[in-house]
Write a protein that holds these residues in place. Sequence first.
Motif, PDB file in Angstrom:
ATOM      1  N   VAL A   1       0.836  -1.203   0.000  1.00 25.07           N
ATOM      2  CA  VAL A   1       0.000   0.000   0.000  1.00 25.07           C
ATOM      3  C   VAL A   1       0.872   1.255   0.000  1.00 25.07           C
ATOM      4  O   VAL A   1       0.622   2.219  -0.734  1.00 25.07           O
ATOM      5  CB  VAL A   1      -0.940  -0.004   1.218  1.00 25.07           C
ATOM      6  CG1 VAL A   1      -1.688   1.329   1.322  1.00 25.07           C
ATOM      7  CG2 VAL A   1      -1.934  -1.158   1.119  1.00 25.07           C
ATOM      8  N   GLY A   2       1.927   1.263   0.815  1.00 27.78           N
ATOM      9  CA  GLY A   2       2.824   2.416   0.845  1.00 27.78           C
ATOM     10  C   GLY A   2       3.512   2.642  -0.495  1.00 27.78           C
ATOM     11  O   GLY A   2       3.675   3.785  -0.934  1.00 27.78           O
ATOM     12  N   ALA A   3       3.899   1.555  -1.167  1.00 31.52           N
ATOM     13  CA  ALA A   3       4.553   1.680  -2.474  1.00 31.52           C
ATOM     14  C   ALA A   3       3.601   2.268  -3.517  1.00 31.52           C
ATOM     15  O   ALA A   3       4.001   3.095  -4.346  1.00 31.52           O
ATOM     16  CB  ALA A   3       5.074   0.325  -2.926  1.00 31.52           C
ATOM     17  N   VAL A   4       2.332   1.848  -3.485  1.00 29.05           N
ATOM     18  CA  VAL A   4       1.344   2.380  -4.437  1.00 29.05           C
ATOM     19  C   VAL A   4       1.170   3.880  -4.241  1.00 29.05           C
ATOM     20  O   VAL A   4       1.173   4.658  -5.212  1.00 29.05           O
ATOM     21  CB  VAL A   4      -0.002   1.640  -4.280  1.00 29.05           C
ATOM     22  CG1 VAL A   4      -1.094   2.343  -5.076  1.00 29.05           C
ATOM     23  CG2 VAL A   4       0.137   0.199  -4.739  1.00 29.05           C
ATOM     24  N   PHE A   5       1.023   4.322  -3.005  1.00 33.15           N
ATOM     25  CA  PHE A   5       0.858   5.747  -2.741  1.00 33.15           C
ATOM     26  C   PHE A   5       2.114   6.532  -3.106  1.00 33.15           C
ATOM     27  O   PHE A   5       2.030   7.652  -3.634  1.00 33.15           O
ATOM     28  CB  PHE A   5       0.508   5.972  -1.268  1.00 33.15           C
ATOM     29  CG  PHE A   5      -0.955   5.841  -0.979  1.00 33.15           C
ATOM     30  CD1 PHE A   5      -1.813   6.921  -1.150  1.00 33.15           C
ATOM     31  CD2 PHE A   5      -1.477   4.636  -0.536  1.00 33.15           C
ATOM     32  CE1 PHE A   5      -3.162   6.793  -0.892  1.00 33.15           C
ATOM     33  CE2 PHE A   5      -2.831   4.500  -0.275  1.00 33.15           C
ATOM     34  CZ  PHE A   5      -3.681   5.583  -0.453  1.00 33.15           C
ATOM     35  N   LEU A   6       3.284   5.971  -2.837  1.00 33.00           N
ATOM     36  CA  LEU A   6       4.530   6.653  -3.169  1.00 33.00           C
ATOM     37  C   LEU A   6       4.681   6.818  -4.672  1.00 33.00           C
ATOM     38  O   LEU A   6       5.043   7.904  -5.160  1.00 33.00           O
ATOM     39  CB  LEU A   6       5.716   5.881  -2.594  1.00 33.00           C
ATOM     40  CG  LEU A   6       7.098   6.461  -2.899  1.00 33.00           C
ATOM     41  CD1 LEU A   6       7.226   7.870  -2.341  1.00 33.00           C
ATOM     42  CD2 LEU A   6       8.198   5.554  -2.334  1.00 33.00           C
TER      43      LEU A   6
ATOM     44  N   PHE B   1       2.264   9.452  -5.861  1.00 31.16           N
ATOM     45  CA  PHE B   1       2.720  10.798  -5.498  1.00 31.16           C
ATOM     46  C   PHE B   1       3.847  11.265  -6.417  1.00 31.16           C
ATOM     47  O   PHE B   1       3.877  12.425  -6.855  1.00 31.16           O
ATOM     48  CB  PHE B   1       3.184  10.795  -4.044  1.00 31.16           C
ATOM     49  CG  PHE B   1       3.687  12.117  -3.561  1.00 31.16           C
ATOM     50  CD1 PHE B   1       2.806  13.137  -3.236  1.00 31.16           C
ATOM     51  CD2 PHE B   1       5.043  12.347  -3.434  1.00 31.16           C
ATOM     52  CE1 PHE B   1       3.273  14.361  -2.798  1.00 31.16           C
ATOM     53  CE2 PHE B   1       5.522  13.571  -2.994  1.00 31.16           C
ATOM     54  CZ  PHE B   1       4.629  14.578  -2.672  1.00 31.16           C
ATOM     55  N   LEU B   2       4.785  10.370  -6.728  1.00 29.14           N
ATOM     56  CA  LEU B   2       5.876  10.727  -7.633  1.00 29.14           C
ATOM     57  C   LEU B   2       5.358  11.049  -9.031  1.00 29.14           C
ATOM     58  O   LEU B   2       5.859  11.972  -9.690  1.00 29.14           O
ATOM     59  CB  LEU B   2       6.893   9.587  -7.690  1.00 29.14           C
ATOM     60  CG  LEU B   2       7.670   9.312  -6.402  1.00 29.14           C
ATOM     61  CD1 LEU B   2       8.572   8.094  -6.572  1.00 29.14           C
ATOM     62  CD2 LEU B   2       8.490  10.519  -6.002  1.00 29.14           C
ATOM     63  N   CYS B   3       4.352  10.320  -9.490  1.00 21.69           N
ATOM     64  CA  CYS B   3       3.768  10.604 -10.805  1.00 21.69           C
ATOM     65  C   CYS B   3       3.089  11.969 -10.817  1.00 21.69           C
ATOM     66  O   CYS B   3       3.200  12.726 -11.795  1.00 21.69           O
ATOM     67  CB  CYS B   3       2.772   9.515 -11.186  1.00 21.69           C
ATOM     68  SG  CYS B   3       3.516   7.892 -11.510  1.00 21.69           S
ATOM     69  N   MET B   4       2.390  12.296  -9.738  1.00 26.22           N
ATOM     70  CA  MET B   4       1.720  13.603  -9.657  1.00 26.22           C
ATOM     71  C   MET B   4       2.730  14.736  -9.660  1.00 26.22           C
ATOM     72  O   MET B   4       2.522  15.776 -10.302  1.00 26.22           O
ATOM     73  CB  MET B   4       0.854  13.662  -8.404  1.00 26.22           C
ATOM     74  CG  MET B   4      -0.365  12.765  -8.439  1.00 26.22           C
ATOM     75  SD  MET B   4      -1.314  12.835  -6.910  1.00 26.22           S
ATOM     76  CE  MET B   4      -1.807  14.566  -6.904  1.00 26.22           C
ATOM     77  N   THR B   5       3.836  14.592  -8.933  1.00 29.37           N
ATOM     78  CA  THR B   5       4.849  15.651  -8.919  1.00 29.37           C
ATOM     79  C   THR B   5       5.534  15.806 -10.268  1.00 29.37           C
ATOM     80  O   THR B   5       5.984  16.899 -10.624  1.00 29.37           O
ATOM     81  CB  THR B   5       5.904  15.358  -7.845  1.00 29.37           C
ATOM     82  OG1 THR B   5       6.489  14.069  -8.082  1.00 29.37           O
ATOM     83  CG2 THR B   5       5.305  15.384  -6.468  1.00 29.37           C
ATOM     84  N   ALA B   6       5.625  14.710 -11.037  1.00 27.86           N
ATOM     85  CA  ALA B   6       6.238  14.794 -12.359  1.00 27.86           C
ATOM     86  C   ALA B   6       5.299  15.444 -13.369  1.00 27.86           C
ATOM     87  O   ALA B   6       5.724  16.232 -14.223  1.00 27.86           O
ATOM     88  CB  ALA B   6       6.648  13.401 -12.840  1.00 27.86           C
ATOM     89  N   VAL B   7       3.992  15.132 -13.269  1.00 26.95           N
ATOM     90  CA  VAL B   7       3.013  15.690 -14.208  1.00 26.95           C
ATOM     91  C   VAL B   7       2.682  17.135 -13.870  1.00 26.95           C
ATOM     92  O   VAL B   7       2.587  17.987 -14.756  1.00 26.95           O
ATOM     93  CB  VAL B   7       1.735  14.826 -14.205  1.00 26.95           C
ATOM     94  CG1 VAL B   7       0.655  15.472 -15.064  1.00 26.95           C
ATOM     95  CG2 VAL B   7       2.048  13.425 -14.706  1.00 26.95           C
ATOM     96  N   ALA B   8       2.501  17.433 -12.587  1.00 26.91           N
ATOM     97  CA  ALA B   8       2.133  18.784 -12.152  1.00 26.91           C
ATOM     98  C   ALA B   8       3.102  19.236 -11.076  1.00 26.91           C
ATOM     99  O   ALA B   8       2.806  19.134  -9.879  1.00 26.91           O
ATOM    100  CB  ALA B   8       0.696  18.808 -11.634  1.00 26.91           C
ATOM    101  N   PRO B   9       4.286  19.708 -11.448  1.00 30.28           N
ATOM    102  CA  PRO B   9       5.276  20.122 -10.436  1.00 30.28           C
ATOM    103  C   PRO B   9       4.785  21.327  -9.646  1.00 30.28           C
ATOM    104  O   PRO B   9       3.900  22.071 -10.079  1.00 30.28           O
ATOM    105  CB  PRO B   9       6.509  20.466 -11.280  1.00 30.28           C
ATOM    106  CG  PRO B   9       5.970  20.765 -12.643  1.00 30.28           C
ATOM    107  CD  PRO B   9       4.764  19.901 -12.817  1.00 30.28           C
TER     108      PRO B   9
END
Length: 269
Positions: free
Chosen positions: A49-54, A57-65
């Motif tokens: 579960v922690g890996a999925v959220f991480l 989150f990394l994908c969101m920061t890459a798409v919308a910095p």
Amino acid sequence: MHKGKGMKFVGDSRVQDKSYRNTIPKDYSEYPGRTEAFWPNFLLKEWLVGAVFLIGFLCMTAVAPAPLELEADPTNSSYIPLPDWYFLFLYELLKFEFASADYVVIGTIGIPGLAFGALLLAPFLDNGPGRRPSERPIANGMMLMGVIATVWLTYVSVAAVDWDKRDAYSVANAVEHEVDQEHPGYEAYSNNCMSCHGENMTGNAGLGPSLAETQMQKDAIKDIAVNGIGDMPAGQFDGSDEELEQLASFIVENTKSAQSEGEGEGSSE
């Protein structure tokens, strides 16, 4: 009796023999869905579960910095700084009369301290065995009040901001500032100010602030050039009164606001 003679050593049933400890996890099949072994079953699920959220989150920061703004300019009085979105509700709280000015301690320490203190005490005030929302009125009530207050204050703060105007301070939308090097005061600026305030009046980190956003008048600029201000010592300008006047005119006419007004007049013509 000599030491060790006539003595017998017997085993004590109260002392557990470590050699008989069971190293295999217990079988919880008799209680399906209620409990399970911590290792590896429960811990592995937590890691997944922690890996999925991480990863999300990394994908969101890459798409919308995160949006970045230009370096703060202490000479620009029109700029209104804003905290990050997750602190906007506290920023809006400080706009109320009872939480600002003479009562700023109440807005910064008193009210937030009471709110978070109530949330911390909620489990102790409402410690019943029931898990339904209706059976935990105190804890759920405090949580709902906190969520509603945070969402409402954040919404009011966002609605009051002129975001189109703030886009001009965004690094992504920033336009490189250029000065008129043919101006009579450019030579005075290059000889006296460029080393600290930059070639295009955009400032040098650790030396001098940007002058591109300044809204000071000529008299104020001349006074600062001669007498200094803040960390800028007096006597920085070395020139005649005519050169000082040209320097002040150069700075006033090459600010971003002056250039934008000139472009607007040219386009209207």
